[in-house]
Design a protein around this motif. Structure first.
Motif, PDB file in Angstrom:
ATOM      1  N   VAL A  21     -37.336 -38.898 -18.341  1.00  0.00           N
ATOM      2  CA  VAL A  21     -37.768 -37.506 -18.484  1.00  0.00           C
ATOM      3  C   VAL A  21     -38.673 -37.121 -17.318  1.00  0.00           C
ATOM      4  N   VAL A  33     -46.532 -34.301 -12.329  1.00  0.00           N
ATOM      5  CA  VAL A  33     -46.447 -34.959 -13.631  1.00  0.00           C
ATOM      6  C   VAL A  33     -46.713 -36.445 -13.440  1.00  0.00           C
ATOM      7  N   ARG A  34     -47.771 -36.945 -14.049  1.00  0.00           N
ATOM      8  CA  ARG A  34     -48.178 -38.338 -13.822  1.00  0.00           C
ATOM      9  C   ARG A  34     -47.439 -39.322 -14.710  1.00  0.00           C
ATOM     10  N   GLY A  35     -47.003 -38.858 -15.862  1.00  0.00           N
ATOM     11  CA  GLY A  35     -46.299 -39.776 -16.738  1.00  0.00           C
ATOM     12  C   GLY A  35     -45.842 -39.065 -17.993  1.00  0.00           C
ATOM     13  N   VAL A  36     -44.798 -39.594 -18.615  1.00  0.00           N
ATOM     14  CA  VAL A  36     -44.276 -39.027 -19.858  1.00  0.00           C
ATOM     15  C   VAL A  36     -44.032 -40.180 -20.819  1.00  0.00           C
ATOM     16  N   ARG A  37     -44.451 -40.017 -22.070  1.00  0.00           N
ATOM     17  CA  ARG A  37     -44.153 -41.006 -23.110  1.00  0.00           C
ATOM     18  C   ARG A  37     -43.423 -40.269 -24.229  1.00  0.00           C
TER      19      ARG A  37
END
Lengths: 80, 80
Positions: A21, A33-37
């Motif tokens: 994503v 965007v640094r990260g998506v979980r």
């Protein structure tokens, strides 16, 4: 009465779905965007049960079926 | 700053995954469950962006990638 359950991967567990994503967002031009979980959100309609035992019942549901407690955490919210 | 996004199926849209969970709960002895709806929970780490534009940016992410707005609703929470 309803229960809202969030099932999320524990910190440190790899999340390839979230990574995909994040990459897709960057491809679409969303920079920074640094990260998506990614996790699961489950709404359970409990009917007219008493609120006292509801949390314990949903906790048992999470341990037995909804969450894999080896790699996932869960949070339960009981709402009217 | 983080965004928490809930993506859920619209009312009236069939949810076979939720139905399967409801059946499994009943098989495990949890009686009285009237219904289960399953959705997605997505946490996005936005870095140090200004809070003003964050909601609009995440809304654009939802419309373009995270949610299928034909059959899904989404809700956005911006947290520090």
């Amino acid at each position: 009465m309803k229960a809202k359950v969030h099932v999320t991967l524990k910190t440190g567990v790899l999340d390839p779905q979230g990574k995909a994503v994040a990459h897709a967002l960057e491809s679409l031009g969303f920079s920074g965007v640094r990260g998506v979980r990614q996790g699961k959100f489950i709404e359970i309609d409990l009917g007219d049960q008493n609120p006292g035992g509801a949390h314990a019942r949903v906790d048992a549901m999470c341990r037995q079926l909804l969450a894999n407690t080896v790699i996932e955490d869960y949070a339960i919210d009981i709402v009217d």
